[in-house]
Design an enzyme around this catalytic site. Structure first.
Site, PDB file in Angstrom:
ATOM      1  N   SER A 146       0.694  -1.233   0.189  1.00  9.98           N
ATOM      2  CA  SER A 146      -0.003   0.284   0.059  1.00  9.98           C
ATOM      3  C   SER A 146       0.956   1.094   0.065  1.00  9.98           C
ATOM      4  O   SER A 146       2.140   1.143   0.468  1.00  9.98           O
ATOM      5  CB  SER A 146      -0.900   0.005   1.160  1.00  9.98           C
ATOM      6  OG  SER A 146      -1.534   1.102   1.366  1.00  9.98           O
ATOM      7  N   TYR A 159      -1.506  -0.927  10.101  1.00 10.09           N
ATOM      8  CA  TYR A 159      -1.438  -1.073   8.749  1.00 10.09           C
ATOM      9  C   TYR A 159      -0.259  -0.640   8.124  1.00 10.09           C
ATOM     10  O   TYR A 159       0.312  -1.401   7.316  1.00 10.09           O
ATOM     11  CB  TYR A 159      -2.740  -0.486   8.280  1.00 10.09           C
ATOM     12  CG  TYR A 159      -2.998  -0.658   6.748  1.00 10.09           C
ATOM     13  CD1 TYR A 159      -3.551  -1.868   6.431  1.00 10.09           C
ATOM     14  CD2 TYR A 159      -2.620  -0.075   5.858  1.00 10.09           C
ATOM     15  CE1 TYR A 159      -3.853  -2.156   5.204  1.00 10.09           C
ATOM     16  CE2 TYR A 159      -2.890   0.050   4.456  1.00 10.09           C
ATOM     17  CZ  TYR A 159      -3.495  -1.213   4.216  1.00 10.09           C
ATOM     18  OH  TYR A 159      -3.834  -1.565   2.808  1.00 10.09           O
TER      19      TYR A 159
END
Length: 281
Positions: A146, A159
């Site tokens: 990401s 995350y």
């Protein structure tokens, strides 16, 4: 003839969103796909769509943080399809992101569970896939990272850290098993409008995020799937150990690009220059 004729792919988190788009893209080019997701009904629905398009797929419900379950997943893939050539590690603990806060507000349980799925789960899948790929003369792995793993944020601490670690895991795997004809790359999506994200982001936040893109539309799961399919295919035979961003240019510009005083900033379709003077969301 499709690029994945004769190939077997395992795609985790394939019940919806980017993972589903990847599974469909591989199947449409002749690959046989193991559709793995913690939501068994979503995996079955994806498999049914592949079958309706004359593809071949097998649905399996799995928690990739469970080592025994991951071993069973790959044993089933090998028994059903004869081996594993391709792996897309897409599963991620997205349900934890609302509780994934700044460091001092972060629950350690959120950190631990995020790492267990995003990082440990990816490692477990790679450890099962690599020997099977070696037995078939090589293979290709794409780990779904990401843009959050490439820059800091005011939240999403766990995350982001898990995705940054995934980038290095990808480089390590590429370095350690390139001699065995196994390639590994990470893909780092930016703003990709999955159904889950559409349900979570209000119009104000969508507008804010779009101002930081250089292209005048949001990303779609199919955009990411096209990149993943390329990296898995022989078209990318000399590409390994890379982190490839697919973010519409979100990380490519100077921080002031989307400021109200920058008349050159990209505007959503139909928005006039006067909007630059309006209060920001």
């Amino acid at each position: 003839m499709g690029r994945f004729e004769g190939k077997v792919a395992v795609v985790t988190g394939a019940g919806a969103g980017i993972g589903k788009a990847c599974a469909l893209a591989i199947a449409r080019e002749g690959g046989r796909v193991v559709v793995a997701d913690i939501d068994g009904s979503a995996a079955i629905a994806c498999t049914a769509q592949i079958a309706a398009e004359a593809g071949h797929a097998l649905a399996l419900a799995i928690d990739i943080a469970d080592a025994q379950a991951v071993a069973a997943l790959f044993e089933t893939a090998e028994r059903h399809f004869g081996g594993v050539d391709l792996l897309v590690n897409n599963a991620s603990a997205m349900h934890l992101t609302p509780r994934d806060r700044a460091i001092l507000e972060l629950e350690l349980a959120v950190w631990d569970q995020t790492m267990a799925t995003n990082l440990r789960g990816t490692l477990l899948c790679c450890r099962q896939a690599i020997p099977r790929m070696i037995a078939r003369g090589g293979g290709a792995i794409v780990n779904m990272s990401s843009c959050q793993g490439l820059s800091g944020d005011t939240a999403l601490t766990s995350y982001a850290a898990s995705k940054a670690a995934m980038n290095m895991l990808s480089s390590s795997l590429a370095t350690q098993y390139g001699h065995a004809q196994i390639r590994c790359n990470a893909v780092a999506p930016g703003l990709i409008m999955t159904e889950r994200l559409l349900a979570k982001l209000d119009a104000c936040m969508q507008t804010h995020l779009r101002r930081h893109q250089l292209l005048p539309r949001v990303g779609r799961p199919e955009d990411v799937a096209a990149l993943v399919a390329f990296l898995l295919s022989d078209d990318a035979a000399f590409i390994t150990g890379q982190v490839v961003c697919i973010d519409g240019g979100m990380l490519a510009h100077v921080p002031t690009y989307a400021d109200g005083g920058n008349s050159r900033a990209a505007r959503p379709a139909g928005e006039t220059a006067e909007a630059d003077a309006a209060p920001r969301c």
